[in-house]
Design an enzyme around this catalytic site. Structure first.
Site, PDB file in Angstrom:
ATOM      1  N   ASP A   1       0.846  -1.264   0.168  1.00  0.00           N
ATOM      2  CA  ASP A   1       0.154  -0.125   0.021  1.00  0.00           C
ATOM      3  C   ASP A   1       0.921   1.412   0.018  1.00  0.00           C
ATOM      4  O   ASP A   1       1.536   1.421   0.928  1.00  0.00           O
ATOM      5  CB  ASP A   1      -1.000   0.088   1.339  1.00  0.00           C
ATOM      6  CG  ASP A   1      -1.701   1.308   1.572  1.00  0.00           C
ATOM      7  OD1 ASP A   1      -1.783   1.673   2.596  1.00  0.00           O
ATOM      8  OD2 ASP A   1      -2.066   1.966   0.386  1.00  0.00           O
TER       9      ASP A   1
ATOM     10  N   ASP B   1      -3.822   3.931   2.949  1.00  0.00           N
ATOM     11  CA  ASP B   1      -5.309   3.639   3.293  1.00  0.00           C
ATOM     12  C   ASP B   1      -5.587   2.320   3.738  1.00  0.00           C
ATOM     13  O   ASP B   1      -6.429   1.634   3.758  1.00  0.00           O
ATOM     14  CB  ASP B   1      -6.089   4.149   1.559  1.00  0.00           C
ATOM     15  CG  ASP B   1      -5.931   3.048   0.924  1.00  0.00           C
ATOM     16  OD1 ASP B   1      -6.494   3.145  -0.230  1.00  0.00           O
ATOM     17  OD2 ASP B   1      -4.884   2.167   0.774  1.00  0.00           O
TER      18      ASP B   1
ATOM     19  N   ASP C   1      -2.070  -1.265  -3.576  1.00  0.00           N
ATOM     20  CA  ASP C   1      -2.373  -0.349  -4.698  1.00  0.00           C
ATOM     21  C   ASP C   1      -1.161  -0.802  -5.903  1.00  0.00           C
ATOM     22  O   ASP C   1      -0.182  -1.242  -5.883  1.00  0.00           O
ATOM     23  CB  ASP C   1      -2.681   1.052  -4.544  1.00  0.00           C
ATOM     24  CG  ASP C   1      -1.505   1.392  -3.541  1.00  0.00           C
ATOM     25  OD1 ASP C   1      -1.864   2.350  -2.664  1.00  0.00           O
ATOM     26  OD2 ASP C   1      -0.261   1.472  -4.215  1.00  0.00           O
TER      27      ASP C   1
ATOM     28  N   ASP D   1      -6.175 -10.608 -14.777  1.00  0.00           N
ATOM     29  CA  ASP D   1      -7.402 -11.737 -14.727  1.00  0.00           C
ATOM     30  C   ASP D   1      -8.646 -11.328 -15.619  1.00  0.00           C
ATOM     31  O   ASP D   1      -8.839 -10.238 -15.843  1.00  0.00           O
ATOM     32  CB  ASP D   1      -7.724 -11.638 -13.110  1.00  0.00           C
ATOM     33  CG  ASP D   1      -7.753 -12.851 -12.279  1.00  0.00           C
ATOM     34  OD1 ASP D   1      -7.192 -13.190 -11.540  1.00  0.00           O
ATOM     35  OD2 ASP D   1      -8.617 -13.771 -12.839  1.00  0.00           O
TER      36      ASP D   1
ATOM     37  N   ASP E   1     -10.697 -16.548 -15.231  1.00  0.00           N
ATOM     38  CA  ASP E   1     -11.337 -17.032 -14.030  1.00  0.00           C
ATOM     39  C   ASP E   1     -12.419 -17.965 -14.339  1.00  0.00           C
ATOM     40  O   ASP E   1     -13.413 -17.754 -15.291  1.00  0.00           O
ATOM     41  CB  ASP E   1     -12.032 -15.837 -13.635  1.00  0.00           C
ATOM     42  CG  ASP E   1     -12.387 -16.159 -12.062  1.00  0.00           C
ATOM     43  OD1 ASP E   1     -13.735 -16.050 -11.638  1.00  0.00           O
ATOM     44  OD2 ASP E   1     -11.432 -16.508 -10.985  1.00  0.00           O
TER      45      ASP E   1
ATOM     46  N   GLU F   1      -8.551 -20.938 -15.633  1.00  0.00           N
ATOM     47  CA  GLU F   1      -8.862 -21.645 -14.191  1.00  0.00           C
ATOM     48  C   GLU F   1     -10.023 -22.516 -14.192  1.00  0.00           C
ATOM     49  O   GLU F   1     -11.015 -22.110 -14.824  1.00  0.00           O
ATOM     50  CB  GLU F   1      -8.910 -20.645 -13.166  1.00  0.00           C
ATOM     51  CG  GLU F   1      -9.239 -21.078 -11.691  1.00  0.00           C
ATOM     52  CD  GLU F   1      -9.954 -20.546 -10.860  1.00  0.00           C
ATOM     53  OE1 GLU F   1      -9.850 -20.758  -9.692  1.00  0.00           O
ATOM     54  OE2 GLU F   1     -11.035 -19.714 -11.437  1.00  0.00           O
TER      55      GLU F   1
ATOM     56  N   HIS G   1      -4.630 -17.188  -4.363  1.00  0.00           N
ATOM     57  CA  HIS G   1      -5.157 -16.471  -3.396  1.00  0.00           C
ATOM     58  C   HIS G   1      -6.592 -17.139  -2.914  1.00  0.00           C
ATOM     59  O   HIS G   1      -7.318 -16.749  -2.110  1.00  0.00           O
ATOM     60  CB  HIS G   1      -5.793 -15.177  -4.133  1.00  0.00           C
ATOM     61  CG  HIS G   1      -6.722 -15.485  -5.281  1.00  0.00           C
ATOM     62  ND1 HIS G   1      -6.101 -16.204  -6.225  1.00  0.00           N
ATOM     63  CD2 HIS G   1      -7.915 -15.208  -5.374  1.00  0.00           C
ATOM     64  CE1 HIS G   1      -6.987 -16.210  -7.236  1.00  0.00           C
ATOM     65  NE2 HIS G   1      -8.164 -15.799  -6.716  1.00  0.00           N
ATOM     66  N   ASP G   2      -6.690 -18.591  -3.257  1.00  0.00           N
ATOM     67  CA  ASP G   2      -8.124 -19.305  -2.829  1.00  0.00           C
ATOM     68  C   ASP G   2      -7.299 -20.263  -1.922  1.00  0.00           C
ATOM     69  O   ASP G   2      -8.461 -21.057  -1.530  1.00  0.00           O
ATOM     70  CB  ASP G   2      -8.566 -19.574  -4.227  1.00  0.00           C
ATOM     71  CG  ASP G   2      -9.475 -18.398  -4.908  1.00  0.00           C
ATOM     72  OD1 ASP G   2      -9.581 -18.926  -6.172  1.00  0.00           O
ATOM     73  OD2 ASP G   2      -9.575 -17.554  -4.408  1.00  0.00           O
TER      74      ASP G   2
END
Ligand code: TEU
Length: 587
Positions: free
Chosen positions: A38, A42, A46, A115, A223, A284, A356-357
């Site tokens: 970041d 915040d 990013d 993605d 995806d 995927e 990330h899953d």
């Protein structure tokens, strides 16, 4: 349909030369933007944060950066719910920031894969807003609408058009009072499925993909792209699925996974978007079979280059699914990966432990204790990266980051985990039991902030992170790993170097050894004109002994990589490996 995509020399940034099949020797690094870095305090990662840390990725020696979604999104599923496919969400930055990131990646000789989330959009996308505006909307048929089940009143439990269970708990159907019909959402109700039967939908997706390629993007991670073709009956009917025990729902996957027109659509996409652009197209494909994977990845069929299969990451799922964690049987894991190595010899595999899953593999299938975290992270890396296919490194894997194992539901952010918790409590489950089931498998284990250093927020942000930092960042962090030549970071650099310097790692044929051994994962790679490569790895926290005869490989060969300098020693006909010791030999 318009003309296919050609290499566009007017692209906004110089696009690196992409030779056909370049991805066969590539290594991909996945960035999950919310949790990487970041730059504006915040508490959410990013694009500028990624630019600021690109050298960390480049020095790892990887070839491609895969960016999880950064598009405009209400973030119901952390960006996998897109409301504008051709803009960047302000929390991540601007299109100009993305152009700077693309340029910075290309300047470092790497490529960028975006993605592509087109099985569904966000319900806040103008396409869906238009579609739900009324049955006579020009875009009504851009999504999957159905009337209530005959004899039922819309909105009532059981009135859903089919009994399908959503990936994120509950029904896959949402009642829309205003237009008096249900819309389909295999994931959250804010992720309505696009209707790929409609050629206008497909053309809109292809035009968006061409727009990104013109902007200098080098490929797409697609995806759940094997869910886009639903088994629609002649009158548009969709059948119920077999009942799922303990729920009022059924398993609809037989009617939407690897569907009847899936290959036709991907072949069309190939023709209309990237026929001769030599991009990286990775699909995927949850629930994909080897048979379908061969069809998807056979170069002659011109669909995609590789798939993410899910069989190996389901080997510790019990009858209750992912939340019903079971111990992993190493022989089962070896047999499964060997089947894909041999089964996709004509196609191509994606190789991954993490994303990330998935929970962090060092905690899941390694040993994240202080004694064995580093050795097990290295050995898991060696076993995966010396296989045939394209390896994917998920942010933090190169540091040996571990699961966080939150103990309070307040700590969780992942819609899949939160919806599961809520649904289980509705069924009278004990909150503590459900939490205990969520902790080791939740996707949030992969989504805690990247650990850059030992400062309070791990160098991720100067603000309050959107999700808690793993307290072990004081030991496990990039600064410490880069300083320590014996770290997981430098081991991964060596793995990537071997792939770039040894054709046998890229093209060699795979052969599993010792399939029954409960602790040791061993295999060879062979390539005409090359010495044999042998990988032998103890995947347990106890010493392991193997018979030399069983290791029909160059034990006396050149040691390309090892985890234990003073390790394995042969005594007579046996070789003893230390806990989590692995070796790569060539001879
Ligand atoms: O994941 C698809 C998918 O199979 C996952 O939902 C998986 O079953 C589950 O996470 C295992 O716990 C893709 C994206 O990778 C995921 O992040 C999205 O949530 C999902 O699609 C919907 O876009």
């Amino acid at each position: 349909m318009t003309s296919p995509r050609h290499l566009d020399t007017t692209a906004t940034t110089p696009v690196p030369d992409r030779e056909p099949g370049w991805w066969r020797s590539a290594v991909v690094y996945q960035v999950y933007p919310r949790s990487f870095a970041d730059s504006d305090g915040d508490g959410v990662g990013d694009l500028q944060g990624i630019i600021d840390h690109l050298d960390h990725i480049a020095e790892l020696g990887v070839d491609v950066v895969w960016l999880s979604p950064i598009y405009r999104s209400p973030q119901d599923d952390n960006g996998y719910d897109i409301s504008d496919y051709q803009d960047v969400d302000p929390m991540f930055g601007t299109l100009e920031d993305l152009d700077r990131l693309i340029a910075a990646i290309h300047e470092r000789g790497m490529k960028l894969v975006m993605d592509l989330v087109v099985n569904h959009s966000s319900d806040e996308h103008p396409w869906f807003q238009d579609s739900r505006s009324g049955r006579d909307s020009a875009k009504r048929d851009w999504y999957v609408w159905r009337p209530p089940r005959p004899g039922h009143t819309g909105g009532e439990p059981g009135a859903e058009p089919t009994n399908w269970h959503s990936f994120f708990s509950g029904s896959t159907w949402e009642w829309d009072e205003a237009s008096g019909e249900y819309y389909l959402h295999l994931f959250s109700r804010k992720q309505p499925d696009l209707n790929w039967e409609n050629p206008q939908v497909r053309e809109a997706v292809y035009a968006m993909m061409r727009w990104w390629l013109d902007r200098g993007v080098d490929g797409f991670r697609m995806d759940v792209i094997n869910l886009i073709s639903k088994a629609v009956g002649p009158d548009g009917e969709l059948p119920d699925g077999p009942a799922k025990p303990g729920t009022r729902y059924g398993d609809g996957s037989p009617f939407y996974m690897n569907g009847p027109r899936n290959h036709e659509f991907l072949h069309e996409m190939h023709r209309e978007v990237y026929a001769d652009a030599a991009i990286l197209a990775v699909a995927e494909t949850p629930g994909v079979t080897l048979e379908h994977a061969r069809l998807f990845t056979d170069p002659a069929r011109r669909e995609v280059d590789m798939v993410f299969q899910f069989e190996h990451v389901g080997l510790d799922h019990g009858p209750g699914g992912k939340w019903d964690l079971q111990p992993l049987s190493l022989p089962d894991l070896k047999l499964n990966l060997a089947a894909w190595q041999e089964g996709l010899a004509a196609g191509w595999n994606s190789l991954y432990w993490n994303n990330h899953d998935q929970p962090r593999v060092v905690s899941r299938w390694g040993d994240d204790s202080p004694e064995y975290r580093v050795a097990s992270a290295k050995t898991l890396g060696t076993v995966l990266h010396m296989m045939r296919g394209t390896p994917y490194v998920y942010q933090g894997e190169e540091l040996g980051m571990t699961n966080v194992g939150f103990t309070s539901i307040e700590d969780y952010r992942d819609i899949e985990s939160l919806n599961h918790y809520r649904e289980q409590l509705e069924h009278g489950a004990d909150p503590a039991d459900v939490l205990a089931g969520i902790a080791p498998v939740s996707r949030d284990n992969a989504r805690t902030p990247m650990q850059w250093d030992d400062s309070p927020a791990a160098g991720f942000t100067t603000g309050t992170p959107w999700i808690a930092v793993n307290p072990n960042h004081t030991e496990v962090n990039a600064a410490a790993a880069r300083r320590d030549p014996g770290s997981v970071y430098h081991h991964y650099r060596r793995l990537h170097e071997l792939r770039h310097t040894h054709d046998i790692v890229v093209e060699g044929s795979f052969r599993l050894l010792l399939p029954e051994h409960e602790q040791v994962f061993a295999y060879t790679r062979t390539l005409a004109g090359s010495p044999t490569l042998l990988v032998v790895a103890n995947m347990s926290s106890e010493p392991a002994t193997v018979t030399l005869a069983g290791l029909a490989g160059p034990l006396a060969g050149e040691v390309l990589l090892t985890t234990h300098d003073d390790g394995a020693h042969a005594a007579g006909e046996e070789l003893t490996l230390a806990p989590w010791e692995s070796r790569v030999l060539l001879g």
